[in-house]
Design a protein around this motif. Sequence first.
Motif, PDB file in Angstrom:
ATOM      1  N   SER A  79       0.822  -1.213   0.000  1.00 14.50           N
ATOM      2  CA  SER A  79       0.000   0.000   0.000  1.00 14.50           C
ATOM      3  C   SER A  79       0.853   1.258   0.000  1.00 14.50           C
ATOM      4  CB  SER A  79      -0.918   0.004   1.229  1.00 14.50           C
ATOM      5  OG  SER A  79      -1.767  -1.131   1.229  1.00 14.50           O
ATOM      6  N   ALA A  80       2.002   1.175   0.685  1.00 13.88           N
ATOM      7  CA  ALA A  80       2.874   2.342   0.802  1.00 13.88           C
ATOM      8  C   ALA A  80       3.801   2.522  -0.395  1.00 13.88           C
ATOM      9  CB  ALA A  80       3.712   2.229   2.077  1.00 13.88           C
ATOM     10  N   ASP A  81       3.834   1.548  -1.289  1.00 18.03           N
ATOM     11  CA  ASP A  81       4.734   1.589  -2.442  1.00 18.03           C
ATOM     12  C   ASP A  81       4.090   2.393  -3.568  1.00 18.03           C
ATOM     13  OD1 ASP A  81       6.351   1.144  -4.626  1.00 18.03           O
ATOM     14  OD2 ASP A  81       6.673  -0.974  -4.195  1.00 18.03           O
ATOM     15  N   PRO A  82       4.644   3.541  -3.940  1.00 10.15           N
ATOM     16  CA  PRO A  82       4.024   4.365  -4.976  1.00 10.15           C
ATOM     17  C   PRO A  82       4.047   3.728  -6.359  1.00 10.15           C
ATOM     18  CG  PRO A  82       6.167   5.260  -4.349  1.00 10.15           C
ATOM     19  CD  PRO A  82       5.856   4.172  -3.371  1.00 10.15           C
ATOM     20  N   ALA A  83       4.876   2.698  -6.543  1.00  9.72           N
ATOM     21  CA  ALA A  83       4.925   2.028  -7.844  1.00  9.72           C
ATOM     22  C   ALA A  83       3.791   1.020  -8.020  1.00  9.72           C
ATOM     23  CB  ALA A  83       6.270   1.314  -8.017  1.00  9.72           C
ATOM     24  N   VAL A  84       3.070   0.715  -6.949  1.00 10.02           N
ATOM     25  CA  VAL A  84       1.962  -0.240  -7.001  1.00 10.02           C
ATOM     26  C   VAL A  84       0.648   0.528  -7.093  1.00 10.02           C
ATOM     27  CG1 VAL A  84       0.688  -2.009  -5.719  1.00 10.02           C
ATOM     28  CG2 VAL A  84       3.191  -2.024  -5.727  1.00 10.02           C
ATOM     29  N   ASP A  85      -0.125   0.252  -8.147  1.00 11.70           N
ATOM     30  CA  ASP A  85      -1.399   0.951  -8.336  1.00 11.70           C
ATOM     31  C   ASP A  85      -2.579   0.187  -7.769  1.00 11.70           C
ATOM     32  OD1 ASP A  85      -0.517   3.287  -9.937  1.00 11.70           O
ATOM     33  OD2 ASP A  85       0.147   1.713 -11.314  1.00 11.70           O
ATOM     34  N   GLY A  86      -2.541  -1.131  -7.898  1.00  9.51           N
ATOM     35  CA  GLY A  86      -3.649  -1.951  -7.427  1.00  9.51           C
ATOM     36  C   GLY A  86      -3.134  -3.149  -6.651  1.00  9.51           C
ATOM     37  N   ILE A  87      -3.927  -3.596  -5.670  1.00 11.35           N
ATOM     38  CA  ILE A  87      -3.558  -4.750  -4.857  1.00 11.35           C
ATOM     39  C   ILE A  87      -4.709  -5.744  -4.868  1.00 11.35           C
ATOM     40  CG2 ILE A  87      -2.908  -5.562  -2.553  1.00 11.35           C
ATOM     41  CD1 ILE A  87      -1.885  -2.700  -1.997  1.00 11.35           C
TER      42      ILE A  87
ATOM     43  N   ALA B 192      -8.384   2.223  -0.107  1.00  8.68           N
ATOM     44  CA  ALA B 192      -9.462   2.297  -1.097  1.00  8.68           C
ATOM     45  C   ALA B 192      -8.954   2.644  -2.488  1.00  8.68           C
ATOM     46  CB  ALA B 192     -10.505   3.314  -0.637  1.00  8.68           C
ATOM     47  N   ASP B 193      -7.899   3.486  -2.579  1.00  8.50           N
ATOM     48  CA  ASP B 193      -7.427   3.909  -3.897  1.00  8.50           C
ATOM     49  C   ASP B 193      -6.606   2.833  -4.604  1.00  8.50           C
ATOM     50  OD1 ASP B 193      -5.291   4.297  -2.030  1.00  8.50           O
ATOM     51  OD2 ASP B 193      -4.303   5.634  -3.462  1.00  8.50           O
ATOM     52  N   LYS B 194      -6.314   1.724  -3.906  1.00 12.06           N
ATOM     53  CA  LYS B 194      -5.619   0.590  -4.538  1.00 12.06           C
ATOM     54  C   LYS B 194      -6.458  -0.686  -4.507  1.00 12.06           C
ATOM     55  CE  LYS B 194      -0.968   2.390  -3.759  1.00 12.06           C
ATOM     56  NZ  LYS B 194       0.447   2.087  -3.473  1.00 12.06           N
ATOM     57  N   ASP B 195      -7.695  -0.572  -4.057  1.00  9.36           N
ATOM     58  CA  ASP B 195      -8.578  -1.733  -3.925  1.00  9.36           C
ATOM     59  C   ASP B 195      -9.282  -2.019  -5.246  1.00  9.36           C
ATOM     60  OD1 ASP B 195     -10.182  -3.779  -2.938  1.00  9.36           O
ATOM     61  OD2 ASP B 195     -11.681  -2.379  -2.137  1.00  9.36           O
ATOM     62  N   VAL B 196      -8.506  -2.420  -6.249  1.00  5.91           N
ATOM     63  CA  VAL B 196      -9.056  -2.600  -7.595  1.00  5.91           C
ATOM     64  C   VAL B 196      -9.939  -3.834  -7.710  1.00  5.91           C
ATOM     65  CG1 VAL B 196      -7.227  -1.307  -8.734  1.00  5.91           C
ATOM     66  CG2 VAL B 196      -6.920  -3.760  -8.335  1.00  5.91           C
ATOM     67  N   ASP B 197      -9.947  -4.696  -6.668  1.00  2.00           N
ATOM     68  CA  ASP B 197     -10.842  -5.851  -6.641  1.00  2.00           C
ATOM     69  C   ASP B 197     -12.129  -5.536  -5.876  1.00  2.00           C
ATOM     70  OD1 ASP B 197     -11.342  -8.457  -7.509  1.00  2.00           O
ATOM     71  OD2 ASP B 197     -10.591  -9.364  -5.667  1.00  2.00           O
TER      72      ASP B 197
ATOM     73  N   PHE C 228      -8.322  -7.804   4.060  1.00  2.00           N
ATOM     74  CA  PHE C 228      -8.896  -6.996   2.992  1.00  2.00           C
ATOM     75  C   PHE C 228      -8.834  -5.508   3.341  1.00  2.00           C
ATOM     76  CE2 PHE C 228     -11.892 -10.507   1.231  1.00  2.00           C
ATOM     77  CZ  PHE C 228     -10.943 -10.873   0.287  1.00  2.00           C
ATOM     78  N   ASP C 229      -9.199  -5.189   4.569  1.00  2.00           N
ATOM     79  CA  ASP C 229      -9.300  -3.784   4.943  1.00  2.00           C
ATOM     80  C   ASP C 229      -7.948  -3.118   5.193  1.00  2.00           C
ATOM     81  OD1 ASP C 229     -12.012  -3.594   4.595  1.00  2.00           O
ATOM     82  OD2 ASP C 229     -12.507  -4.110   6.654  1.00  2.00           O
ATOM     83  N   ALA C 230      -6.862  -3.894   5.075  1.00  2.00           N
ATOM     84  CA  ALA C 230      -5.520  -3.304   5.096  1.00  2.00           C
ATOM     85  C   ALA C 230      -5.164  -2.685   3.747  1.00  2.00           C
ATOM     86  CB  ALA C 230      -4.488  -4.362   5.480  1.00  2.00           C
ATOM     87  N   ILE C 231      -5.984  -2.958   2.730  1.00  2.00           N
ATOM     88  CA  ILE C 231      -5.766  -2.391   1.396  1.00  2.00           C
ATOM     89  C   ILE C 231      -6.450  -1.028   1.327  1.00  2.00           C
ATOM     90  CG2 ILE C 231      -6.150  -2.725  -1.084  1.00  2.00           C
ATOM     91  CD1 ILE C 231      -6.410  -5.761  -0.484  1.00  2.00           C
TER      92      ILE C 231
END
Length: 279
Positions: free
Chosen positions: A87-95, A116-121, A111-114
Amino acid sequence: MTATLMDGQTLSRKLLDETAERAAAFERTQGRRPCLATVLVGDDPASHTYVRMKVNRCAAVGIESRRVDLPASVGTEELVGVLRELSADPAVDGILLQHPVPAHIDERAAFDAIPADKDVDGVTGASFAAMAFGERGFVSATPAGIMRLLDAYDVPLRGRRAVVVGRSAILGKPVGMLLLARDATVTYCHSRTVDLASHVAEADVVVAAAGVPELVRGEWIKPGAVVVDAGYNPGNVGDVEFAGAADRASLITPVPGGVGPMTIAALLSQTVDAAELHG
C-alpha cells in the motif's frame, strides 16, 4: 424458448483491448506501466490457477504484475504487514488478495488493510460503502463484470425484479447494491431462505452466486427472464441447472465463458483506473 447466450469471452476481449490501449497511453505519458500486485497465501491449486491467469492477462494488456506468494502458515498480522508495505509503495497501483485465504486468517482484517485507492478488486469495507452510497470508488470485480454483461445485452433494470441468490461480501451483496442503484427491485436469497423456488419464479433477472452446483432449477425460471450464473463448481457446472433454465430464459450466461472472463477484464480495467488516479 431457447435462450441467447451472453458471451463473456467476446465482451471481455473488447474490454481488454480497451484496457491495453489505456495502459499504453499511460506508459507513454507517465514513463511507467500500471502495476497490479497479487498476494497469494497457501497452496490451493484453484487459487494458483486464477493468479497465473491474471498474471498472464496483465502481460497481455501491458500491466506490470508483481506476485507475492506467502506460505499457508502465515498469520493475519504478517499478511496485513505485507499488504501495508504494498500500500505504501508508490509504484503499485492496485492490490489483489486472492480469495479465499486459509481459515485461521482474519480475511476481513486483511482486505481492509488495502487502501481504497488501490482496492481494484473492490473487497474493502470502504469500497462497499462507496458503492452502496453511489460515491466514487472501485466496484467488486465480479459484480462489475456482471453489470457490463447486462448493459452489453441491453437488459432493462429499472422497475424490474432482480433476485440475487447468495450473500457473500464480494459477490452477492455488492451485485445487489449495483442492481438497486439501477432502480431494480432487489431480493436477496440465501441458504436460510424459505421456498427459494417461489422467489426465483418472480424474477425478471436472476443472479446465482451461492456456490452450490445447480441450486437454481430450470423449472423455477420465469419465461423470458435473464439468468446470470456467477457460480463455478467442479466439472464446469454453475449454480443454475443450465439446460432447463436455457429452455425458459431469454438470456443466460454459460459456465464457463460467461461471468468468469468479465471478472478478470473488470479487474484489469480498474487497475488502469487506479494508475490514472495516481498519475
